[in-house]
Write an enzyme that holds these catalytic residues in place. Structure first.
Site, PDB file in Angstrom:
ATOM      1  N   LYS A  12      47.707 -13.199 -38.905  1.00  0.00           N
ATOM      2  CA  LYS A  12      46.887 -13.998 -37.978  1.00  0.00           C
ATOM      3  C   LYS A  12      46.277 -13.044 -36.969  1.00  0.00           C
ATOM      4  CE  LYS A  12      46.767 -18.311 -37.806  1.00  0.00           C
ATOM      5  NZ  LYS A  12      46.072 -19.054 -38.886  1.00  0.00           N
ATOM      6  N   THR A  57      50.105 -17.564 -42.194  1.00  0.00           N
ATOM      7  CA  THR A  57      49.577 -16.980 -40.948  1.00  0.00           C
ATOM      8  C   THR A  57      49.723 -17.984 -39.805  1.00  0.00           C
ATOM      9  OG1 THR A  57      47.272 -17.673 -41.245  1.00  0.00           O
ATOM     10  CG2 THR A  57      47.924 -15.591 -42.273  1.00  0.00           C
ATOM     11  N   ASP A  58      49.759 -19.262 -40.131  1.00  0.00           N
ATOM     12  CA  ASP A  58      49.980 -20.270 -39.084  1.00  0.00           C
ATOM     13  C   ASP A  58      51.384 -20.124 -38.490  1.00  0.00           C
ATOM     14  OD1 ASP A  58      48.806 -22.693 -37.772  1.00  0.00           O
ATOM     15  OD2 ASP A  58      50.666 -23.562 -38.535  1.00  0.00           O
ATOM     16  N   PHE A 157      25.106  20.155 -18.455  1.00  0.00           N
ATOM     17  CA  PHE A 157      25.007  20.256 -19.921  1.00  0.00           C
ATOM     18  C   PHE A 157      23.852  21.190 -20.238  1.00  0.00           C
ATOM     19  CE2 PHE A 157      23.885  18.737 -24.267  1.00  0.00           C
ATOM     20  CZ  PHE A 157      25.079  19.087 -24.871  1.00  0.00           C
ATOM     21  N   ARG A 174      24.220  16.410 -13.286  1.00  0.00           N
ATOM     22  CA  ARG A 174      23.871  15.102 -13.857  1.00  0.00           C
ATOM     23  C   ARG A 174      24.989  14.127 -13.570  1.00  0.00           C
ATOM     24  NH1 ARG A 174      25.273  15.406 -20.432  1.00  0.00           N
ATOM     25  NH2 ARG A 174      27.420  16.022 -20.109  1.00  0.00           N
ATOM     26  N   GLN A 217      32.644  16.605 -24.132  1.00  0.00           N
ATOM     27  CA  GLN A 217      33.690  17.089 -25.038  1.00  0.00           C
ATOM     28  C   GLN A 217      34.779  17.809 -24.238  1.00  0.00           C
ATOM     29  OE1 GLN A 217      30.404  17.122 -25.611  1.00  0.00           O
ATOM     30  NE2 GLN A 217      29.914  17.149 -27.803  1.00  0.00           N
ATOM     31  N   HIS A 245      24.408   7.454 -20.777  1.00  0.00           N
ATOM     32  CA  HIS A 245      23.376   8.329 -20.206  1.00  0.00           C
ATOM     33  C   HIS A 245      22.730   7.712 -18.975  1.00  0.00           C
ATOM     34  CE1 HIS A 245      23.734  10.690 -23.820  1.00  0.00           C
ATOM     35  NE2 HIS A 245      23.366   9.685 -24.585  1.00  0.00           N
TER      36      HIS A 245
HETATM   37  O1  LIG Z   1      28.274  16.126 -22.773  1.00  0.00           O
HETATM   38  C1  LIG Z   1      27.399  16.065 -23.657  1.00  0.00           C
HETATM   39  N1  LIG Z   1      27.718  16.398 -24.929  1.00  0.00           N
HETATM   40  C2  LIG Z   1      26.796  16.355 -25.947  1.00  0.00           C
HETATM   41  O2  LIG Z   1      27.114  16.692 -27.139  1.00  0.00           O
HETATM   42  C3  LIG Z   1      25.497  15.949 -25.618  1.00  0.00           C
HETATM   43  N2  LIG Z   1      24.365  15.793 -26.363  1.00  0.00           N
HETATM   44  C4  LIG Z   1      23.400  15.334 -25.507  1.00  0.00           C
HETATM   45  O3  LIG Z   1      22.229  15.060 -25.844  1.00  0.00           O
HETATM   46  N3  LIG Z   1      23.884  15.232 -24.236  1.00  0.00           N
HETATM   47  C5  LIG Z   1      25.190  15.605 -24.285  1.00  0.00           C
HETATM   48  N4  LIG Z   1      26.156  15.668 -23.332  1.00  0.00           N
END
Ligand SMILES: O=c1[nH]c(=O)c2[nH]c(=O)[nH]c2[nH]1
Length: 290
Positions: A12, A57-58, A157, A174, A217, A245
């Site tokens: 469920k 499942t009930d 970045f 940013r 990352q 973004h």
């Molecule tokens: O932190 C980021 N990682 C990315 O891989 C990436 N690619 C992107 O266009 N902007 C960003 N910013």
């Protein structure tokens, strides 16, 4: 050539359960979404329609509500109780997976005093857990989803490859924003689940806020690493971070500058940064992530 039954499970999904603890006039609220998925000796029902081994499942749904009568506790403990019950009480059921989401509510105030029975839904993340049990061993993964966070600076970045399709400008300042989905695998089933959750949540947030970021990352790794550093009983952390973004709005057509103050918050498409951070001596994951 023969046709055979492959992997299968059933259960469920999304049992919406709200429990009010009313031992005193000050009520407590637990708001859950519980999904049960069972597997085992289910060949008959698929091949012949014989249902002797199929716990309806009930019934599974009813069990979730009946178990809540005794109290819920942490979602990890509740999931373990349910998973163990289904496997240990049904000979044909060999494996249970129980996934749980816990929606947070905050207590309202009346004239500065905590209201005894009035709440508002919170929007700062949903606690999650997945429990597996196979009759001998249990595996627990805890987590959080929909935790939206933003750093208004300390994010760069740049240095990425530029080919004929690259238009993105390099940036040394940013906004970095994401909605965190994170889950972490415990190496034990004997943990103070609430304390562990609270430490992991704090670790994710402090690593996000405190990391000077050169990419999402890098921030992802720092968040996973912090969770592992602050709880030795966590073996592995998985993160999924949409890059929400924020593009600097071009105000030059209006004769205005824009020193990093006015942004367009785009909702799609978005970068999706996903990764796992784990101890190199982590115990085997077994079915924990299935
Ligand atoms: O932190 C980021 N990682 C990315 O891989 C990436 N690619 C992107 O266009 N902007 C960003 N910013």
């Amino acid at each position: 050539m023969a046709i055979v039954l492959g992997g299968n499970r059933y259960g469920k999904a999304e049992v919406r359960l709200v429990r009010v603890d009313r031992d005193s006039a000050r009520h407590e609220l637990t708001d859950l979404n519980v999904s049960v998925s069972l597997s085992g000796d289910m060949t008959d029902t698929h091949l012949t329609g014989a249902n002797e081994k199929v716990l309806a499942t009930d019934t599974q749904k009813n069990t979730v509500f009946a178990f809540a009568r005794d109290g819920i506790g942490s979602i990890e403990a509740f999931g373990l109780r349910l998973a163990r019950h289904f496997v240990d009480s049904q000979e044909a059921i060999h494996h249970a997976r129980v996934t749980l989401e816990q929606f947070s509510w905050t207590r309202l105030e009346i004239d500065g005093e905590e209201a005894p029975h009035s709440f508002a839904r919170r929007g700062d993340g949903t606690r999650t857990a997945t429990v597996h049990y196979d009759g001998t061993q249990a595996w627990v993964v805890s987590g959080i989803s929909d935790l939206t966070v933003l750093n208004s600076t300390d994010s760069e970045f740049w240095g990425f490859p530029r080919d004929q399709y690259t238009t993105l400008a390099e940036t040394k300042d940013r906004i970095l924003a994401t909605a965190v989905t994170a889950s972490w695998r415990h190496s034990t089933t004997e943990t103070d689940w609430d304390a562990s959750y609270s430490t992991a949540r704090k670790s994710l947030l402090s690593a996000f806020a405190g990391t000077y970021s050169r990419s999402l990352q890098q921030t992802l790794y720092a968040m996973g690493e912090r969770v592992l550093q602050t709880d030795p009983a966590i073996a592995e952390v998985r993160l999924s971070l949409p890059n929400k973004h924020h593009f600097l709005s071009d105000l030059s057509p209006f004769g205005l500058d824009n020193p990093g103050e006015v942004f367009y918050a785009a909702d799609r498409p978005y970068g999706l940064i996903e990764g796992t951070v784990l101890r190199d001596d982590a115990p085997p994951a077994g079915p924990a992530w299935d």
